[in-house]
Design a protein around this motif. Structure first.
Motif, PDB file in Angstrom:
ATOM      1  N   ARG A 153      -0.481  65.367 -64.657  1.00  0.00           N
ATOM      2  CA  ARG A 153      -0.814  64.914 -66.013  1.00  0.00           C
ATOM      3  C   ARG A 153      -0.173  63.575 -66.336  1.00  0.00           C
ATOM      4  NH1 ARG A 153       0.211  70.666 -69.178  1.00  0.00           N
ATOM      5  NH2 ARG A 153      -1.801  71.655 -68.640  1.00  0.00           N
ATOM      6  N   GLN A 154       1.051  63.354 -65.821  1.00  0.00           N
ATOM      7  CA  GLN A 154       1.767  62.103 -66.094  1.00  0.00           C
ATOM      8  C   GLN A 154       2.290  61.520 -64.769  1.00  0.00           C
ATOM      9  OE1 GLN A 154       4.361  62.070 -69.686  1.00  0.00           O
ATOM     10  NE2 GLN A 154       3.991  64.276 -69.745  1.00  0.00           N
ATOM     11  N   PRO A 155       1.440  60.826 -64.016  1.00  0.00           N
ATOM     12  CA  PRO A 155       1.819  60.341 -62.680  1.00  0.00           C
ATOM     13  C   PRO A 155       3.057  59.452 -62.662  1.00  0.00           C
ATOM     14  CG  PRO A 155      -0.541  60.121 -63.038  1.00  0.00           C
ATOM     15  CD  PRO A 155       0.054  60.488 -64.360  1.00  0.00           C
ATOM     16  N   SER A 156       3.315  58.729 -63.747  1.00  0.00           N
ATOM     17  CA  SER A 156       4.462  57.810 -63.760  1.00  0.00           C
ATOM     18  C   SER A 156       5.776  58.501 -64.132  1.00  0.00           C
ATOM     19  CB  SER A 156       4.200  56.663 -64.739  1.00  0.00           C
ATOM     20  OG  SER A 156       4.014  57.161 -66.055  1.00  0.00           O
ATOM     21  N   LEU A 157       5.726  59.783 -64.488  1.00  0.00           N
ATOM     22  CA  LEU A 157       6.937  60.515 -64.857  1.00  0.00           C
ATOM     23  C   LEU A 157       7.826  60.690 -63.626  1.00  0.00           C
ATOM     24  CD1 LEU A 157       7.915  61.844 -67.533  1.00  0.00           C
ATOM     25  CD2 LEU A 157       7.051  64.019 -66.632  1.00  0.00           C
TER      26      LEU A 157
ATOM     27  N   PHE B  52      -2.657  55.481 -54.393  1.00  0.00           N
ATOM     28  CA  PHE B  52      -2.634  56.864 -54.892  1.00  0.00           C
ATOM     29  C   PHE B  52      -2.815  56.896 -56.405  1.00  0.00           C
ATOM     30  CE2 PHE B  52      -0.572  58.163 -50.869  1.00  0.00           C
ATOM     31  CZ  PHE B  52      -1.313  59.298 -50.616  1.00  0.00           C
ATOM     32  N   ALA B  53      -2.049  56.055 -57.099  1.00  0.00           N
ATOM     33  CA  ALA B  53      -2.112  56.042 -58.558  1.00  0.00           C
ATOM     34  C   ALA B  53      -3.501  55.621 -59.036  1.00  0.00           C
ATOM     35  CB  ALA B  53      -1.046  55.101 -59.114  1.00  0.00           C
ATOM     36  N   TYR B  54      -4.074  54.609 -58.404  1.00  0.00           N
ATOM     37  CA  TYR B  54      -5.371  54.096 -58.835  1.00  0.00           C
ATOM     38  C   TYR B  54      -6.486  55.108 -58.573  1.00  0.00           C
ATOM     39  CZ  TYR B  54      -9.079  50.784 -59.756  1.00  0.00           C
ATOM     40  OH  TYR B  54     -10.172  50.163 -60.295  1.00  0.00           O
ATOM     41  N   ALA B  55      -6.393  55.800 -57.421  1.00  0.00           N
ATOM     42  CA  ALA B  55      -7.417  56.784 -57.067  1.00  0.00           C
ATOM     43  C   ALA B  55      -7.186  58.134 -57.746  1.00  0.00           C
ATOM     44  CB  ALA B  55      -7.456  56.971 -55.548  1.00  0.00           C
ATOM     45  N   LYS B  56      -6.096  58.242 -58.524  1.00  0.00           N
ATOM     46  CA  LYS B  56      -5.746  59.466 -59.252  1.00  0.00           C
ATOM     47  C   LYS B  56      -5.544  60.645 -58.299  1.00  0.00           C
ATOM     48  CE  LYS B  56      -8.384  57.843 -63.228  1.00  0.00           C
ATOM     49  NZ  LYS B  56      -9.550  58.054 -64.111  1.00  0.00           N
TER      50      LYS B  56
ATOM     51  N   ALA C  94      15.149  58.060 -54.889  1.00  0.00           N
ATOM     52  CA  ALA C  94      15.072  57.218 -56.095  1.00  0.00           C
ATOM     53  C   ALA C  94      13.845  56.317 -56.040  1.00  0.00           C
ATOM     54  CB  ALA C  94      16.347  56.393 -56.233  1.00  0.00           C
ATOM     55  N   MET C  95      13.579  55.716 -54.871  1.00  0.00           N
ATOM     56  CA  MET C  95      12.411  54.849 -54.728  1.00  0.00           C
ATOM     57  C   MET C  95      11.118  55.617 -54.971  1.00  0.00           C
ATOM     58  SD  MET C  95      10.989  52.786 -51.358  1.00  0.00           S
ATOM     59  CE  MET C  95      10.382  54.295 -50.595  1.00  0.00           C
ATOM     60  N   LEU C  96      11.015  56.819 -54.413  1.00  0.00           N
ATOM     61  CA  LEU C  96       9.795  57.611 -54.574  1.00  0.00           C
ATOM     62  C   LEU C  96       9.581  58.005 -56.030  1.00  0.00           C
ATOM     63  CD1 LEU C  96      10.035  59.947 -51.437  1.00  0.00           C
ATOM     64  CD2 LEU C  96       8.551  57.967 -51.745  1.00  0.00           C
ATOM     65  N   MET C  97      10.662  58.356 -56.722  1.00  0.00           N
ATOM     66  CA  MET C  97      10.536  58.771 -58.121  1.00  0.00           C
ATOM     67  C   MET C  97      10.246  57.594 -59.051  1.00  0.00           C
ATOM     68  SD  MET C  97      13.248  61.812 -58.954  1.00  0.00           S
ATOM     69  CE  MET C  97      14.710  60.909 -58.512  1.00  0.00           C
ATOM     70  N   ASN C  98      10.938  56.474 -58.814  1.00  0.00           N
ATOM     71  CA  ASN C  98      10.901  55.370 -59.774  1.00  0.00           C
ATOM     72  C   ASN C  98       9.846  54.313 -59.478  1.00  0.00           C
ATOM     73  OD1 ASN C  98      13.122  56.553 -61.078  1.00  0.00           O
ATOM     74  ND2 ASN C  98      14.573  55.452 -59.788  1.00  0.00           N
ATOM     75  N   ASN C  99       9.520  54.124 -58.194  1.00  0.00           N
ATOM     76  CA  ASN C  99       8.661  52.999 -57.824  1.00  0.00           C
ATOM     77  C   ASN C  99       7.276  53.391 -57.321  1.00  0.00           C
ATOM     78  OD1 ASN C  99      10.893  51.410 -58.420  1.00  0.00           O
ATOM     79  ND2 ASN C  99      11.533  51.244 -56.286  1.00  0.00           N
ATOM     80  N   LEU C 100       7.064  54.667 -57.023  1.00  0.00           N
ATOM     81  CA  LEU C 100       5.768  55.106 -56.514  1.00  0.00           C
ATOM     82  C   LEU C 100       5.159  56.117 -57.479  1.00  0.00           C
ATOM     83  CD1 LEU C 100       7.100  53.888 -53.879  1.00  0.00           C
ATOM     84  CD2 LEU C 100       5.619  55.445 -52.635  1.00  0.00           C
ATOM     85  N   SER C 101       4.253  55.651 -58.298  1.00  0.00           N
ATOM     86  CA  SER C 101       3.588  56.535 -59.258  1.00  0.00           C
ATOM     87  C   SER C 101       2.701  57.531 -58.509  1.00  0.00           C
ATOM     88  CB  SER C 101       2.734  55.692 -60.212  1.00  0.00           C
ATOM     89  OG  SER C 101       2.073  56.503 -61.141  1.00  0.00           O
ATOM     90  N   GLY C 102       2.685  58.771 -58.990  1.00  0.00           N
ATOM     91  CA  GLY C 102       1.827  59.778 -58.381  1.00  0.00           C
ATOM     92  C   GLY C 102       2.404  60.414 -57.131  1.00  0.00           C
ATOM     93  N   VAL C 103       3.720  60.243 -56.908  1.00  0.00           N
ATOM     94  CA  VAL C 103       4.382  60.843 -55.744  1.00  0.00           C
ATOM     95  C   VAL C 103       5.442  61.829 -56.232  1.00  0.00           C
ATOM     96  CG1 VAL C 103       5.819  60.419 -53.720  1.00  0.00           C
ATOM     97  CG2 VAL C 103       3.971  58.836 -54.285  1.00  0.00           C
TER      98      VAL C 103
END
Length: 667
Positions: free
Chosen positions: A52-56, A232-236, A265-274
């Protein structure tokens, strides 16, 4: 059926032969849904939030003891995601060892999983491309494009996905329009690099990982991962990354745990949708990982903490029952009768509080025991002291190795790409298992190990080059070693990293052999045992090989494995014959300005030692030791200190009891 017939059936088709859970993509074992249901539900809720919130910035922490079902839980997550037809990429990340290469390791593991089948014979990366094209076509329709006005895909993606790396975008376009071989090569280029000829054919720049410094390799890997995250983020599409086998951190320096924390930290903060999910033993978390993490990362993991439970007696019985039923589906086999017999054989040993692995091991031991009266078995176990048998330890380690051998043999093309670190690990373990070898790890770009055998020094050149120049430089290093020393040298040739068009390399290889060097060719058949040994070591160091003593068990150690590892034939010992001396041996003290072929040997060796490895600040005693192992150069501490001070690229720090050395600039 009588007892002997049931026993024979189970021995012929033993569903408990292995307590190690297969990889999630390969796991066909029945799933006991009632076990750890709460953890499953919590993970599903976390996936829902992230969708629901990929950037969270979210992550999950799953704690459990060895054998508690951490890997099986990953299989359940994968099944549940697929059953609900959610557009989710599932990734597993196994053991890493080098904190200086952890981002490249993550990238390689991500693409190993992306190659796994998703549905209808198509892999997970294909599914991601399908979703990307859906967005493209929806936007095309909504913006009213017609065939003439149509914005081509490359320009469209460059316009809409801000920050997408140019070469990554090029790879997407080539993949979408390419045949099966081309698509395979694109994924190879992105994950592990590609041979020069193949890179040129795709019109992509060369990514020769063995020719890069650690810093360059990590920068490249992070760039590709971030571009992948943007897609990933763009393709939802959501990517769930499961980190397993983290107990290796107990055996590594604190820098390794810090590096792993930075990756999370990189996966949580810099990669949306991961969404990272971390599966770890409780003691490893409390003693190693938690103290090394920043407060922010620790809190985010603890916010979504799930603890795996042990089995109740009913759950343990259900686990055994379901496996027996799955193994004997034919009604004529009378699976229920087989289960009843096996349950009776196990007897009171099946108790509350066992892990799933312990339950499976108990069933396996009951099958492999002679048929006895239960009371007599209990009496014997009560009266006889538990003594570890060296043969039982050997057989347990061998059984684990045989499993890994079959897995590597079946999946080597995808799951085990050429990797110099893995080859070095396997060779070092094999050499150390043999008392007659004295082994030293070498901090060099090409020579990775040094061993003394019957008074002779041997160097091992281990690289997996993607380009002829790197292969040529590596074999030249071996030739130089033979010229400078009275020892021997081995060159490990992983055939997947060799091209018949490398004529100069072939010529130098012949020269290397004529000088007494030996080439160890790792082809499709011979390399399996090398990577199987790596997989076995990973299992052992993560507590996933059990040894039994009476009713108790303990995890196997590397020392337990030595007696088996030494029986492997990674290199024929006949190759360790004293080579003919081609040149006079090097003097005890080599003049620091000795020139050979127009270059300063000592300077080149020192620069290589610091530039191309993880060394940052090291004692001069260690530098002297590495020089002797790499090049046979022997030099005194005062002379080397004076020499290093004369070179601007080195920092020399003189302490009261030591001299410390570092590279002034890694540029």
């Amino acid at each position: 059926m009588n007892n002997e017939l049931i026993h024979a059936k189970l021995k012929e088709n033993n569903p408990f032969i292995s307590s190690a859970s297969p990889l999630p993509f390969d796991n066909k074992n029945p799933d006991l849904q009632q076990l750890n249901r709460h953890a499953t539900q919590a993970i599903e809720q976390l996936v829902l939030y992230k969708r629901r919130q990929p950037s969270l910035p979210l992550a999950g922490l799953i704690l459990g003891e060895a054998g508690s079902g951490k890997t099986h839980m990953q299989s359940r997550i994968l099944r549940n995601l697929r059953s609900k037809e959610q557009q989710t990429i599932f990734v597993t990340v196994k053991t890493f060892r080098d904190p200086e290469r952890i981002t490249q390791h993550l990238l390689s593991e991500v693409f190993i999983s992306l190659r796994q089948t998703h549905s209808q014979g198509r892999n997970q990366f294909d599914m991601l491309m399908d979703e990307l094209m859906k967005v493209y076509n929806e936007r095309r329709e909504s913006e009213g494009w017609n065939d003439i006005k149509r914005l081509e895909l490359k320009k469209f993606l460059a316009r809409d996905i801000i920050g997408l790396d140019r070469n990554f975008l090029k790879c997407l376009i080539i993949y979408l329009s390419g045949d099966e071989e081309t698509r395979f090569d694109v994924l190879e280029w992105l994950s592990n690099g590609l041979a020069e000829e193949d890179s040129n054919r795709l019109d992509l720049p060369l990514r020769d990982l063995d020719a890069m410094s650690d810093a360059q390799r990590e920068e490249e890997a992070e760039k590709i991962l971030k571009s992948l995250g943007l897609v990933f983020a763009y393709a939802k599409v959501l990517m769930v990354i499961c980190f397993d086998e983290l107990d290796i951190l107990k055996t590594l320096d604190k820098e390794a745990t810090l590096a792993w924390g930075n990756i999370i930290a990189m996966l949580m903060n810099n990669l949306s949708g991961v969404l990272p999910l971390c599966f770890v033993h409780l003691d490893t978390w409390e003693e190693v990982i938690k103290p090394a993490l920043s407060a922010a990362i620790e809190q985010r993991l603890v916010n979504n903490l799930m603890a795996l439970e042990t089995c109740s007696i009913q759950q343990a019985e259900a686990l055994i029952h379901d496996r027996v039923i799955a193994a004997f589906p034919d009604p004529k086999d009378n699976a229920e009768e087989i289960f009843s017999w096996l349950r009776n054989q196990i007897g009171n040993s099946l108790r509350r509080g066992l892990s799933p692995r312990q339950v499976i091991d108990l069933a396996n031991r009951a099958i492999n025991k002679p048929i006895k009266d239960k009371e007599n078995i209990s009496l014997k176990e009560k009266d006889s002291p538990a003594i570890e048998s060296s043969q039982e330890i050997f057989e347990a380690v061998k059984a684990a190795y045989d499993e890994e051998y079959k897995n590597v043999q079946a999946r080597q093309l995808i799951a085990w790409p050429p990797n110099s670190e893995n080859l070095t690990l396997a060779l070092e373990a094999w050499l150390r298992s043999k008392e007659e070898f004295k082994v030293a790890k070498v901090y060099g770009k090409y020579i990775r190990l040094n061993a003394q055998y019957k008074g002779v020094q041997y160097a091992f050149v281990i690289v997996v080059p993607q380009v002829a120049s790197t292969a040529t430089a590596a074999i030249t290093h071996g030739i130089n070693f033979l010229q400078r020393s009275n020892g021997g040298c081995f060159y490990l040739l992983e055939t997947r990293s060799y091209r018949s068009t490398w004529k100069l390399f072939d010529k130098l290889k012949d020269e290397f052999i004529n000088m007494g060097g030996a080439v160890v060719e790792l082809n499709k058949e011979t390399r399996v045992q090398w990577y199987a040994l790596v997989s076995l070591l990973n299992r052992i160091e993560n507590g996933n090989v059990n040894l039994f003593v009476g009713e108790n068990s303990r995890p196997a150690t590397r020392d337990d494995a030595k007696s088996f590892i030494k029986t492997l034939n990674l290199i024929d010992l006949s190759n360790f014959s004293r080579p003919e001396v081609k040149t006079p041996p090097a003097p005890d003290i080599l003049p620091v300005q000795t020139e050979k072929n127009g270059s300063d040997i000592l300077f080149d060796s020192l620069r290589e030692m610091f530039t191309d490895t993880s060394i940052k600040l090291v004692s001069i005693e260690k530098v002297i030791e590495n020089l002797a192992a790499m090049t046979q150069i022997k030099i005194s501490k005062p002379e080397l200190t004076s020499y290093l001070k004369s070179k601007e690229i080195f920092n020399v720090i003189e302490c009261s009891d030591d001299v410390l050395v570092s590279l002034a600039s890694r540029a």
